[in-house]
Scaffold this motif. Structure first.
Motif, PDB file in Angstrom:
ATOM      1  N   ALA A  39       0.718  -1.347  -0.013  1.00 29.38           N
ATOM      2  CA  ALA A  39      -0.030   0.109   0.141  1.00 29.38           C
ATOM      3  C   ALA A  39       0.905   1.322   0.067  1.00 29.38           C
ATOM      4  CB  ALA A  39      -1.069   0.151   1.258  1.00 29.38           C
ATOM      5  N   LEU A  40       1.925   1.211   0.928  1.00 30.97           N
ATOM      6  CA  LEU A  40       2.901   2.539   0.927  1.00 30.97           C
ATOM      7  C   LEU A  40       4.195   1.735   1.007  1.00 30.97           C
ATOM      8  CD1 LEU A  40       3.011   5.226   1.049  1.00 30.97           C
ATOM      9  CD2 LEU A  40       2.689   5.113   3.456  1.00 30.97           C
ATOM     10  N   GLY A  41       5.118   2.302   0.324  1.00 30.60           N
ATOM     11  CA  GLY A  41       6.628   1.922   0.096  1.00 30.60           C
ATOM     12  C   GLY A  41       7.546   3.101  -0.276  1.00 30.60           C
ATOM     13  N   PRO A  42       8.878   2.723  -0.452  1.00 30.86           N
ATOM     14  CA  PRO A  42       9.722   3.665  -0.763  1.00 30.86           C
ATOM     15  C   PRO A  42       9.474   4.423  -2.205  1.00 30.86           C
ATOM     16  CG  PRO A  42      10.751   1.799  -0.464  1.00 30.86           C
ATOM     17  CD  PRO A  42       9.434   1.367   0.362  1.00 30.86           C
ATOM     18  N   GLY A  43       9.062   3.355  -3.065  1.00 33.27           N
ATOM     19  CA  GLY A  43       8.973   3.710  -4.349  1.00 33.27           C
ATOM     20  C   GLY A  43       7.909   4.845  -4.601  1.00 33.27           C
ATOM     21  N   LYS A  44       6.827   4.328  -4.093  1.00 30.60           N
ATOM     22  CA  LYS A  44       5.626   5.374  -3.933  1.00 30.60           C
ATOM     23  C   LYS A  44       5.906   6.628  -3.298  1.00 30.60           C
ATOM     24  CE  LYS A  44       2.332   1.610  -4.653  1.00 30.60           C
ATOM     25  NZ  LYS A  44       1.457   0.754  -3.924  1.00 30.60           N
ATOM     26  N   VAL A  45       6.506   6.683  -2.173  1.00 34.34           N
ATOM     27  CA  VAL A  45       7.127   8.140  -1.594  1.00 34.34           C
ATOM     28  C   VAL A  45       7.785   8.875  -2.570  1.00 34.34           C
ATOM     29  CG1 VAL A  45       7.955   9.001   0.445  1.00 34.34           C
ATOM     30  CG2 VAL A  45       6.563   7.235   0.787  1.00 34.34           C
ATOM     31  N   ASP A  46       8.861   8.270  -3.232  1.00 32.94           N
ATOM     32  CA  ASP A  46       9.794   8.983  -4.266  1.00 32.94           C
ATOM     33  C   ASP A  46       8.984   9.420  -5.423  1.00 32.94           C
ATOM     34  OD1 ASP A  46      11.948   8.032  -2.681  1.00 32.94           O
ATOM     35  OD2 ASP A  46      12.605   6.546  -4.099  1.00 32.94           O
ATOM     36  N   LEU A  47       7.931   8.601  -5.663  1.00 36.30           N
ATOM     37  CA  LEU A  47       6.803   9.056  -6.776  1.00 36.30           C
ATOM     38  C   LEU A  47       6.299  10.128  -6.294  1.00 36.30           C
ATOM     39  CD1 LEU A  47       5.859   8.742  -9.752  1.00 36.30           C
ATOM     40  CD2 LEU A  47       4.374   6.935  -8.891  1.00 36.30           C
ATOM     41  N   LEU A  48       5.719  10.201  -5.027  1.00 35.75           N
ATOM     42  CA  LEU A  48       4.922  11.398  -4.585  1.00 35.75           C
ATOM     43  C   LEU A  48       5.803  12.702  -4.464  1.00 35.75           C
ATOM     44  CD1 LEU A  48       2.685   9.894  -1.852  1.00 35.75           C
ATOM     45  CD2 LEU A  48       2.094  10.775  -3.794  1.00 35.75           C
ATOM     46  N   GLU A  49       6.953  12.432  -3.842  1.00 35.16           N
ATOM     47  CA  GLU A  49       7.808  13.676  -4.066  1.00 35.16           C
ATOM     48  C   GLU A  49       8.232  14.299  -5.590  1.00 35.16           C
ATOM     49  OE1 GLU A  49      10.517  12.862  -0.100  1.00 35.16           O
ATOM     50  OE2 GLU A  49      10.965  11.796  -1.832  1.00 35.16           O
ATOM     51  N   ALA A  50       8.200  13.235  -6.485  1.00 37.44           N
ATOM     52  CA  ALA A  50       8.610  14.001  -7.722  1.00 37.44           C
ATOM     53  C   ALA A  50       7.313  14.506  -8.395  1.00 37.44           C
ATOM     54  CB  ALA A  50       8.985  12.646  -8.684  1.00 37.44           C
ATOM     55  N   VAL A  51       6.017  14.177  -8.036  1.00 33.79           N
ATOM     56  CA  VAL A  51       5.034  14.690  -8.348  1.00 33.79           C
ATOM     57  C   VAL A  51       4.775  16.034  -7.841  1.00 33.79           C
ATOM     58  CG1 VAL A  51       2.434  14.653  -8.218  1.00 33.79           C
ATOM     59  CG2 VAL A  51       3.660  12.583  -8.934  1.00 33.79           C
ATOM     60  N   ARG A  52       5.113  16.402  -6.560  1.00 36.87           N
ATOM     61  CA  ARG A  52       5.195  17.464  -6.168  1.00 36.87           C
ATOM     62  C   ARG A  52       6.080  18.421  -6.736  1.00 36.87           C
ATOM     63  NH1 ARG A  52       6.660  17.327   0.272  1.00 36.87           N
ATOM     64  NH2 ARG A  52       8.635  16.709  -0.686  1.00 36.87           N
ATOM     65  N   GLU A  53       7.225  17.846  -6.890  1.00 36.04           N
ATOM     66  CA  GLU A  53       8.168  18.715  -7.580  1.00 36.04           C
ATOM     67  C   GLU A  53       7.849  19.058  -8.946  1.00 36.04           C
ATOM     68  OE1 GLU A  53      13.052  18.850  -8.718  1.00 36.04           O
ATOM     69  OE2 GLU A  53      12.156  17.335  -7.299  1.00 36.04           O
ATOM     70  N   TYR A  54       7.432  18.352  -9.875  1.00 31.61           N
ATOM     71  CA  TYR A  54       7.303  18.292 -11.117  1.00 31.61           C
ATOM     72  C   TYR A  54       5.887  18.692 -11.698  1.00 31.61           C
ATOM     73  CZ  TYR A  54      12.039  16.804 -11.440  1.00 31.61           C
ATOM     74  OH  TYR A  54      13.237  16.518 -11.489  1.00 31.61           O
ATOM     75  N   GLY A  55       4.688  18.589 -10.862  1.00 27.95           N
ATOM     76  CA  GLY A  55       3.584  18.649 -11.215  1.00 27.95           C
ATOM     77  C   GLY A  55       2.733  17.890 -12.120  1.00 27.95           C
ATOM     78  N   SER A  56       3.440  16.965 -12.390  1.00 24.93           N
ATOM     79  CA  SER A  56       2.724  15.989 -13.417  1.00 24.93           C
ATOM     80  C   SER A  56       3.390  14.483 -13.198  1.00 24.93           C
ATOM     81  CB  SER A  56       2.850  16.213 -14.836  1.00 24.93           C
ATOM     82  OG  SER A  56       4.186  15.896 -15.569  1.00 24.93           O
ATOM     83  N   ILE A  57       2.294  13.627 -13.382  1.00 20.58           N
ATOM     84  CA  ILE A  57       2.809  12.186 -13.398  1.00 20.58           C
ATOM     85  C   ILE A  57       3.827  11.972 -14.232  1.00 20.58           C
ATOM     86  CG2 ILE A  57       2.175   9.592 -13.500  1.00 20.58           C
ATOM     87  CD1 ILE A  57      -0.602  10.493 -12.308  1.00 20.58           C
ATOM     88  N   SER A  58       3.777  12.246 -15.690  1.00 15.73           N
ATOM     89  CA  SER A  58       4.844  12.131 -16.901  1.00 15.73           C
ATOM     90  C   SER A  58       6.121  12.615 -16.503  1.00 15.73           C
ATOM     91  CB  SER A  58       4.212  12.345 -18.198  1.00 15.73           C
ATOM     92  OG  SER A  58       3.728  13.845 -18.053  1.00 15.73           O
ATOM     93  N   ALA A  59       6.102  13.865 -16.101  1.00 18.88           N
ATOM     94  CA  ALA A  59       7.352  14.495 -15.598  1.00 18.88           C
ATOM     95  C   ALA A  59       8.101  13.723 -14.685  1.00 18.88           C
ATOM     96  CB  ALA A  59       7.148  15.836 -15.404  1.00 18.88           C
ATOM     97  N   ALA A  60       7.101  13.392 -13.301  1.00 19.09           N
ATOM     98  CA  ALA A  60       7.621  12.809 -12.391  1.00 19.09           C
ATOM     99  C   ALA A  60       8.120  11.264 -12.910  1.00 19.09           C
ATOM    100  CB  ALA A  60       6.519  12.388 -11.226  1.00 19.09           C
ATOM    101  N   ALA A  61       7.588  10.426 -13.613  1.00 13.49           N
ATOM    102  CA  ALA A  61       8.146   9.351 -14.123  1.00 13.49           C
ATOM    103  C   ALA A  61       9.481   9.589 -14.822  1.00 13.49           C
ATOM    104  CB  ALA A  61       7.003   8.634 -15.147  1.00 13.49           C
TER     105      ALA A  61
END
Length: 136
Positions: A39-61
């Motif tokens: 449900a929650l782990g390091p990869g998902k937290v890293d992804l949330l941080e990237a979404v916060r930084e970049y404002g999109s799922i594609s840029a975060a990815a």
């Protein structure tokens, strides 16, 4: 060390150099499982941080060297596992859409990183003893 870990989570790690002074890297990888899924782990937290930084799922990815599909599936799995979603996505269009964190998403990042930091501090003595056993 933890801030360095958070920074390097967004980029590919550099190849390990063979050096007499190289220090072992210690990372906590907490996962919360629910019904057999993470449900929650390091990869998902890293992804949330990237979404916060970049404002999109594609840029975060892209920033995490991950496919858009993989990132979208992780965000979807995370949001489905929570009582309230961690992200809010806008459809594409003239403004291009985007993705932002909800207060729940911000709270997840804060709490997860707090746990890592507290674990690191409270286990510092044992970590030091273990790393002294590692060949350098």
């Amino acid at each position: 060390m933890l801030s360095r870990m958070a920074d390097t989570a967004k980029t590919k790690p550099a190849p390990a150099k063979k050096s007499a002074k190289a220090r072992p890297e210690v990372r906590f990888r907490m996962r919360i499982r629910n019904a057999g899924a993470v449900a929650l782990g390091p990869g998902k937290v890293d992804l949330l941080e990237a979404v916060r930084e970049y404002g999109s799922i594609s840029a975060a990815a892209r920033s995490l060297d991950m496919s858009y599909r993989r990132a979208w599936l992780l965000i979807d799995e995370l949001n489905r596992s929570l009582k309230s979603p961690a992200t809010h996505s806008e459809q594409g269009g003239q403004s291009g859409g985007g993705c932002t964190l909800t207060p729940v998403g911000e709270t997840i990042i804060r709490l997860y990183r707090d746990v890592e930091e507290q674990a690191q501090r409270s286990c510092a003595k044992q970590i030091a003893e273990l790393t002294r056993l590692i060949r350098r």
